[in-house]
Scaffold this active site. Structure first.
Site, PDB file in Angstrom:
ATOM      1  N   GLY A   7       1.095  -1.660   0.168  1.00 45.62           N
ATOM      2  CA  GLY A   7       0.115   0.022  -0.065  1.00 45.62           C
ATOM      3  C   GLY A   7       0.522   1.041   0.011  1.00 45.62           C
ATOM      4  NE  ARG A  30       8.517   5.128  -1.310  1.00 47.48           N
ATOM      5  CZ  ARG A  30      10.004   5.074  -1.598  1.00 47.48           C
ATOM      6  NH1 ARG A  30      10.507   6.180  -1.159  1.00 47.48           N
ATOM      7  NH2 ARG A  30       9.871   4.326  -2.225  1.00 47.48           N
ATOM      8  N   GLY A  87       8.069   5.924   5.974  1.00 45.28           N
ATOM      9  CA  GLY A  87       7.255   7.107   4.952  1.00 45.28           C
ATOM     10  C   GLY A  87       7.832   8.389   4.603  1.00 45.28           C
ATOM     11  NE  ARG A  94       3.544   7.720  -8.062  1.00 42.84           N
ATOM     12  CZ  ARG A  94       4.027   7.047  -7.869  1.00 42.84           C
ATOM     13  NH1 ARG A  94       5.310   7.125  -8.100  1.00 42.84           N
ATOM     14  NH2 ARG A  94       3.297   7.129  -5.899  1.00 42.84           N
ATOM     15  NE  ARG A  96       0.293   1.335  -6.898  1.00 42.18           N
ATOM     16  CZ  ARG A  96       1.088   2.121  -6.681  1.00 42.18           C
ATOM     17  NH1 ARG A  96       1.809   0.684  -7.466  1.00 42.18           N
ATOM     18  NH2 ARG A  96       1.557   3.267  -6.529  1.00 42.18           N
ATOM     19  CG  ASP A  98       3.851  -3.707  -5.941  1.00 40.63           C
ATOM     20  OD1 ASP A  98       4.857  -5.125  -6.273  1.00 40.63           O
ATOM     21  OD2 ASP A  98       4.853  -2.905  -4.591  1.00 40.63           O
ATOM     22  CG  ASN A  99       6.687  -0.916  -8.239  1.00 39.47           C
ATOM     23  OD1 ASN A  99       5.865  -0.211  -7.847  1.00 39.47           O
ATOM     24  ND2 ASN A  99       7.751  -1.398  -8.318  1.00 39.47           N
TER      25      ASN A  99
HETATM   26  P1  AMP Z   1       8.494  -0.049  -3.925  1.00 39.99           P
HETATM   27  O1  AMP Z   1      10.314  -0.113  -3.001  1.00 39.99           O
HETATM   28  O2  AMP Z   1       8.791   1.908  -3.963  1.00 39.99           O
HETATM   29  O3  AMP Z   1       8.025  -0.096  -4.776  1.00 39.99           O
HETATM   30  O4  AMP Z   1       7.251   0.094  -2.321  1.00 39.99           O
HETATM   31  C1  AMP Z   1       7.461  -1.057  -1.967  1.00 39.99           C
HETATM   32  C2  AMP Z   1       6.055  -1.084  -0.816  1.00 39.99           C
HETATM   33  O5  AMP Z   1       7.218  -0.368  -0.025  1.00 39.99           O
HETATM   34  C3  AMP Z   1       5.371   0.023  -1.115  1.00 39.99           C
HETATM   35  O6  AMP Z   1       4.449  -0.387  -0.469  1.00 39.99           O
HETATM   36  C4  AMP Z   1       5.916   1.382  -0.429  1.00 39.99           C
HETATM   37  O7  AMP Z   1       5.447   1.824   0.042  1.00 39.99           O
HETATM   38  C5  AMP Z   1       6.488   0.551   0.610  1.00 39.99           C
HETATM   39  N1  AMP Z   1       7.600   2.093   0.863  1.00 39.99           N
HETATM   40  C6  AMP Z   1       8.745   2.074   0.154  1.00 39.99           C
HETATM   41  N2  AMP Z   1      10.054   2.773   0.772  1.00 39.99           N
HETATM   42  C7  AMP Z   1       9.291   3.331   2.291  1.00 39.99           C
HETATM   43  C8  AMP Z   1       9.985   4.445   3.084  1.00 39.99           C
HETATM   44  N3  AMP Z   1      10.657   4.649   2.799  1.00 39.99           N
HETATM   45  N4  AMP Z   1       8.456   3.395   4.027  1.00 39.99           N
HETATM   46  C9  AMP Z   1       7.143   2.956   4.379  1.00 39.99           C
HETATM   47  N5  AMP Z   1       7.542   2.376   3.039  1.00 39.99           N
HETATM   48  C10 AMP Z   1       8.069   2.388   1.731  1.00 39.99           C
HETATM   49 MG    MG Z   2       5.933   0.949  -5.927  1.00 46.74          MG
END
Ligand code: AMP
Ligand code: MG
Length: 478
Positions: free
Chosen positions: A88, A91, A124, A174, A181, A246-247
């Protein structure tokens, strides 16, 4: 005074278990890096108001704009093939949706705006490096004509975030046609939440695929867009790096600029991401992975499709259509990249042979295609004799292609960019910005806004990295 934005928030009207309503977490000392004036105008927003202290407060998450219904979306996903049932916006906060001057509805989302119930162990937050990387690369992608999320603004928070040491905190604003997704569908499918799946499907059809007939039509349309997107990525040497479900954007936008990179020397199985140990998301694996992702989307709508056997047949057919759709898109772009307006059976082999010679000769992907419309292409190759053999066949083929040289050159230059965001320039840009110097950030935005124009004043930005400048790995530590 609080900024007022013309929000109309259709996602916030969906069943409340599909998100968590919450405001961004305030930051100590917001300061503006940039507002994207062109995108603001497209959205019908006043760039000057966004850049004002009231605007910056909203972009930093210190104030909630009038009309905003801030929320974090829940989703799940397969990450590197492993199932994560609960992801979800960990952040990110969706501020709301606006309908642009083009009639298109878009999300405005803050990224790096503080913890949410989906943060797991994360803070976050985001730091300046990935925020500027996403700003520059997503805007470059847009200018290349490839569907993508976009960047409306970047601000510094005045806070320190800890990654590999202390880093300046930042927030990206953004913009996307939505943030839904494949993993959003998976989340509700995994819980057997038929009502939420139905609401989500209706929402996606209304928003992205108004002509689609039910869940099957939506899946077919999403597959067609994904096939086109991946072909477009490949046509500019783009490696996404983290094609988790999720991407995987249901409307076919490029989303998540974590460990992405544009190739320099062409290697068909190139990987940059430091966490992609087994090359799952290598350059030439991207179409196969998209099929895998689309199979997850198709599986997710099964519970809302009525007769199960018939639904499985129809969805299977839809997924199996991907390779042909992809191949048609790929061939169409690569024919234009080598300047062919006509169609012959052997064109695919001719293009494949060029890529093989490029790979043997470590030819720069971008500069080789750009040079192909002029006399100097062979200079791009270490194996010039091999190129000459290919070029002789190529010239025979061109002789059978009814186009004036000027028309051919225009066709080629419109799909072979002179400029891409080269990894070492991004790294240099981040290094300078951390020291407070945003000149290179501005320069990259300027030159990458016109990637298909020669812009001789920026010729140095066409050069690949030297051995010492080369970036060999990109990191997800965002
Ligand atoms: P991502 O790698 O950006 O696609 O993120 C994968 C998951 O990790 C998603 O649910 C993001 O919201 C969560 N996430 C990534 N970085 C952070 C962060 N710094 N703090 C909290 N959640 C994160
Ligand atoms: Mg992502």
């Amino acid at each position: 005074m609080t900024l007022s934005l013309p929000f109309d928030n259709s996602y916030a009207r969906l069943p409340s278990r599909m998100f968590t309503a919450l405001a961004p977490t305030p930051v100590p000392a917001p300061s503006l890096i940039k507002v994207n004036a062109g995108l603001a105008a497209l959205l019908g927003l006043d760039a000057a108001a966004l850049a004002s202290p009231e605007g910056v407060a909203v972009l930093a998450g210190n104030a909630v704009a009038e009309g905003s219904q801030p929320l974090a979306q829940v989703y799940a996903g397969h990450q590197f093939g492993g199932w994560s049932p609960q992801l979800g916006d960990g952040r990110a906060i969706l501020l709301g949706e606006v309908v642009g001057t083009d009639g298109i509805r878009r999300d405005i989302q803050l990224k790096g705006s503080g913890p949410t119930p989906y943060s797991r162990s994360g803070d976050g937050r985001a730091w300046l490096g990935p925020v500027l990387r996403e700003y520059v690369v997503s805007e470059a992608m847009h200018a290349l004509g490839i569907p993508t999320t976009r960047a409306l603004a970047a601000v510094l928070t005045g806070d320190t975030v800890y990654r590999e040491g202390p880093k300046p905190g930042a927030v990206l604003t953004r913009v996307a046609q939505s943030h839904i997704r494949t993993g959003t569908f998976q989340y509700f499918a995994a819980r057997g939440d038929v009502a939420a799946l139905t609401a989500l499907t209706d929402h996606v059809i209304a928003r992205h695929y108004p002509d689609a007939d039910g869940p099957l039509g939506m899946v077919q349309a999403a597959i067609a867009r994904q096939a086109r997107l991946i072909a477009q990525w490949m046509s500019v040497g783009f490696i996404h790096g983290v094609m988790n479900t999720d991407n995987s954007h249901v409307a076919g936008e490029t989303i998540d600029y974590g460990p992405c990179a544009f190739m320099e020397a062409y290697f068909s199985n190139m990987v940059y991401s430091s966490i992609d140990q087994f090359g799952r998301y290598a350059y030439d694996k991207q179409p196969d992975i998209a099929v895998w992702n689309m199979a997850q989307l198709a599986t997710s709508v099964l519970p809302i499709m009525g007769d199960r056997d018939a639904a499985i047949d129809a969805l299977t057919q839809a997924v199996h259509a991907f390779p042909d759709l992809f191949r048609a898109e790929w061939l169409s772009i690569f024919r234009r990249k080598i300047g062919l307006a006509s169609v012959e059976d052997d064109d695919e082999a001719l293009i494949g042979r060029l890529l093989a010679v490029m790979e043997q000769g470590q030819a720069d992907f971008t500069n080789t295609f750009r040079a192909l419309s002029g006399p100097d292409a062979r200079d791009q190759f270490l194996n010039r004799e091999a190129f000459d053999v290919w070029a002789a066949d190529y010239h025979d083929r061109l002789a059978r292609d009814p186009q004036t040289p000027a028309a051919r050159r225009a066709m080629m230059d419109a799909v072979n960019p002179a400029f891409i965001p080269r990894n070492h320039r991004i790294e240099q840009m981040i290094g300078a910005a951390v020291q407070g110097d945003f000149t290179l950030f501005e320069t990259l935005n300027t030159l990458l806004a016109r990637p298909y124009d020669d812009q001789p004043e920026f010729a140095a930005y066409r050069n690949p990295a030297t051995a010492t400048e080369a970036v060999r790995a990109t990191f997800c530590g965002t």
